[in-house]
Design a protein around this motif. Structure first.
Motif, PDB file in Angstrom:
ATOM      1  N   PHE A 207      13.075   1.863  -7.546  1.00 21.41           N
ATOM      2  CA  PHE A 207      13.907   2.317  -6.706  1.00 21.41           C
ATOM      3  C   PHE A 207      13.489   2.555  -4.905  1.00 21.41           C
ATOM      4  O   PHE A 207      13.805   1.972  -4.274  1.00 21.41           O
ATOM      5  N   TYR A 208      12.214   2.686  -5.260  1.00 18.15           N
ATOM      6  CA  TYR A 208      11.018   2.682  -3.632  1.00 18.15           C
ATOM      7  C   TYR A 208      11.001   0.767  -3.820  1.00 18.15           C
ATOM      8  O   TYR A 208      10.708   0.672  -2.734  1.00 18.15           O
ATOM      9  N   LEU A 209      10.987   0.302  -4.478  1.00 15.38           N
ATOM     10  CA  LEU A 209      10.851  -1.665  -4.333  1.00 15.38           C
ATOM     11  C   LEU A 209      11.716  -1.281  -4.186  1.00 15.38           C
ATOM     12  O   LEU A 209      11.746  -2.797  -2.674  1.00 15.38           O
ATOM     13  N   LEU A 210      12.568  -1.470  -4.106  1.00 12.89           N
ATOM     14  CA  LEU A 210      14.239  -1.774  -3.563  1.00 12.89           C
ATOM     15  C   LEU A 210      14.582  -0.822  -2.021  1.00 12.89           C
ATOM     16  O   LEU A 210      15.163  -1.839  -0.811  1.00 12.89           O
ATOM     17  N   LEU A 211      14.196  -0.176  -1.970  1.00 14.33           N
ATOM     18  CA  LEU A 211      13.806   0.737  -0.182  1.00 14.33           C
ATOM     19  C   LEU A 211      13.050  -0.440   0.468  1.00 14.33           C
ATOM     20  O   LEU A 211      13.326  -0.390   1.562  1.00 14.33           O
ATOM     21  N   LEU A 212      12.016  -0.325  -0.089  1.00 15.18           N
ATOM     22  CA  LEU A 212      10.470  -0.922   0.962  1.00 15.18           C
ATOM     23  C   LEU A 212      11.379  -2.396   1.308  1.00 15.18           C
ATOM     24  O   LEU A 212      10.309  -3.233   2.097  1.00 15.18           O
TER      25      LEU A 212
ATOM     26  N   SER B  93      14.204  17.716 -16.972  1.00  8.89           N
ATOM     27  CA  SER B  93      14.586  16.669 -17.841  1.00  8.89           C
ATOM     28  C   SER B  93      13.974  15.422 -17.617  1.00  8.89           C
ATOM     29  O   SER B  93      14.145  14.189 -17.819  1.00  8.89           O
ATOM     30  N   TRP B  94      13.490  15.540 -16.053  1.00 12.31           N
ATOM     31  CA  TRP B  94      12.052  14.226 -15.912  1.00 12.31           C
ATOM     32  C   TRP B  94      11.191  14.267 -16.952  1.00 12.31           C
ATOM     33  O   TRP B  94      10.653  15.573 -16.900  1.00 12.31           O
ATOM     34  N   ASN B  95      10.287  12.962 -17.179  1.00 10.93           N
ATOM     35  CA  ASN B  95       9.425  12.780 -17.905  1.00 10.93           C
ATOM     36  C   ASN B  95       8.830  11.362 -16.915  1.00 10.93           C
ATOM     37  O   ASN B  95       9.157  10.785 -16.424  1.00 10.93           O
ATOM     38  N   GLN B  96       7.519  10.802 -18.083  1.00 14.64           N
ATOM     39  CA  GLN B  96       6.791   9.406 -17.640  1.00 14.64           C
ATOM     40  C   GLN B  96       7.816   8.707 -17.287  1.00 14.64           C
ATOM     41  O   GLN B  96       7.252   7.427 -16.685  1.00 14.64           O
ATOM     42  N   ALA B  97       8.836   8.746 -18.039  1.00 16.43           N
ATOM     43  CA  ALA B  97      10.107   7.180 -18.742  1.00 16.43           C
ATOM     44  C   ALA B  97      10.467   8.272 -16.665  1.00 16.43           C
ATOM     45  O   ALA B  97      10.960   6.628 -16.687  1.00 16.43           O
ATOM     46  N   THR B  98      10.582   8.033 -16.443  1.00 17.40           N
ATOM     47  CA  THR B  98      11.385   8.663 -14.602  1.00 17.40           C
ATOM     48  C   THR B  98      11.009   7.984 -13.984  1.00 17.40           C
ATOM     49  O   THR B  98      11.195   7.342 -13.240  1.00 17.40           O
ATOM     50  N   LEU B  99       9.347   7.283 -14.157  1.00 16.69           N
ATOM     51  CA  LEU B  99       8.565   6.324 -13.246  1.00 16.69           C
ATOM     52  C   LEU B  99       9.173   5.245 -12.842  1.00 16.69           C
ATOM     53  O   LEU B  99       9.126   4.875 -12.111  1.00 16.69           O
ATOM     54  N   THR B 100       9.815   4.938 -14.064  1.00 14.30           N
ATOM     55  CA  THR B 100      10.625   3.142 -14.087  1.00 14.30           C
ATOM     56  C   THR B 100      11.387   3.337 -13.440  1.00 14.30           C
ATOM     57  O   THR B 100      11.217   2.106 -11.829  1.00 14.30           O
ATOM     58  N   GLY B 101      12.370   3.837 -13.068  1.00 16.27           N
ATOM     59  CA  GLY B 101      13.597   3.964 -12.458  1.00 16.27           C
ATOM     60  C   GLY B 101      12.502   4.598 -10.563  1.00 16.27           C
ATOM     61  O   GLY B 101      13.309   4.034  -9.898  1.00 16.27           O
ATOM     62  N   LEU B 102      12.441   5.730 -10.523  1.00 19.62           N
ATOM     63  CA  LEU B 102      11.763   5.509  -9.608  1.00 19.62           C
ATOM     64  C   LEU B 102      10.918   4.485  -8.788  1.00 19.62           C
ATOM     65  O   LEU B 102      10.577   3.890  -7.355  1.00 19.62           O
ATOM     66  N   SER B 103      10.183   3.629  -9.433  1.00 22.90           N
ATOM     67  CA  SER B 103       9.695   2.250  -9.469  1.00 22.90           C
ATOM     68  C   SER B 103      10.593   1.591  -8.579  1.00 22.90           C
ATOM     69  O   SER B 103      10.129   0.976  -6.989  1.00 22.90           O
TER      70      SER B 103
ATOM     71  N   LYS C  96       0.535  -0.834  -0.413  1.00 26.47           N
ATOM     72  CA  LYS C  96       0.181   0.056  -0.221  1.00 26.47           C
ATOM     73  C   LYS C  96       1.120   1.404  -0.058  1.00 26.47           C
ATOM     74  O   LYS C  96       0.093   2.468  -0.741  1.00 26.47           O
ATOM     75  N   SER C  97       2.285   1.336   0.447  1.00 20.55           N
ATOM     76  CA  SER C  97       2.744   2.653   0.659  1.00 20.55           C
ATOM     77  C   SER C  97       3.390   2.532  -0.503  1.00 20.55           C
ATOM     78  O   SER C  97       4.103   3.731  -1.007  1.00 20.55           O
ATOM     79  N   TYR C  98       3.715   1.524  -1.380  1.00 17.64           N
ATOM     80  CA  TYR C  98       4.333   1.955  -2.250  1.00 17.64           C
ATOM     81  C   TYR C  98       3.707   1.896  -3.972  1.00 17.64           C
ATOM     82  O   TYR C  98       3.443   3.402  -4.808  1.00 17.64           O
ATOM     83  N   GLN C  99       2.086   2.315  -3.638  1.00 19.59           N
ATOM     84  CA  GLN C  99       0.851   2.393  -4.248  1.00 19.59           C
ATOM     85  C   GLN C  99       1.267   3.879  -3.952  1.00 19.59           C
ATOM     86  O   GLN C  99       0.951   4.430  -5.193  1.00 19.59           O
ATOM     87  N   LEU C 100       1.247   4.225  -2.955  1.00 17.45           N
ATOM     88  CA  LEU C 100       1.154   6.014  -2.605  1.00 17.45           C
ATOM     89  C   LEU C 100       2.342   6.477  -3.403  1.00 17.45           C
ATOM     90  O   LEU C 100       1.712   7.890  -3.441  1.00 17.45           O
ATOM     91  N   LEU C 101       3.239   6.420  -2.806  1.00 15.80           N
ATOM     92  CA  LEU C 101       5.279   6.635  -3.092  1.00 15.80           C
ATOM     93  C   LEU C 101       4.509   7.004  -4.618  1.00 15.80           C
ATOM     94  O   LEU C 101       4.592   8.078  -5.590  1.00 15.80           O
ATOM     95  N   MET C 102       3.849   5.851  -6.073  1.00 15.18           N
ATOM     96  CA  MET C 102       3.715   5.751  -6.834  1.00 15.18           C
ATOM     97  C   MET C 102       2.423   6.755  -7.721  1.00 15.18           C
ATOM     98  O   MET C 102       2.493   7.478  -8.056  1.00 15.18           O
TER      99      MET C 102
END
Length: 119
Positions: free
Chosen positions: A64-69, A52-62, A31-37
């Motif tokens: 990173f969030y999975l690794l962190l969580l 320089s950030w666009n929608q493709a940046t969400l892949t990297g953030l995703s 649930k925290s992952y969904q909220l962060l995304m």
């Protein structure tokens, strides 16, 4: 109750509670992952995003969030098992379970309500 059953019960109860806390931590992390995304998506579509950030940046953030969580989940599960075993040894298992359960459920409820309000 025979003594061997008492010892078995005293040994199994912390592990059953640990399994419950591990499942709850998994659901809370999801649930925290969904909220962060969702927050990341709002941030990337707002005017505050870096140029320089666009929608493709969400892949990297995703990732990173999975690794962190995942790291936080692993640390929580390992510390919870140790904390529950210490609670069993000092005859304070209920208190130790409460100290692990309440912050986890509060994080879940906060993430759920925030996600519900934003989406």
């Amino acid at each position: 109750m025979p003594p061997f059953l008492v010892k078995t019960r005293d040994t199994l109860i912390p592990y059953i509670l640990w399994l419950f806390l591990s499942i709850l931590a998994t659901v809370t992390a999801q649930k925290s992952y969904q909220l962060l995304m969702l927050l990341s998506h709002y941030w990337l579509t707002s005017s505050w995003r870096p140029l320089s950030w666009n929608q493709a940046t969400l892949t990297g953030l995703s990732r990173f969030y999975l690794l962190l969580l995942g790291i936080l989940w692993l640390a929580y599960v390992m510390l919870a098992e140790q904390y529950l075993q210490r609670g069993r040894q000092t005859q304070q298992l209920q208190s130790h379970f409460r100290h692990l359960f309440l912050p986890n459920i509060l994080l879940y409820v906060t993430s759920y309500l925030t996600f519900w309000l934003l989406s």
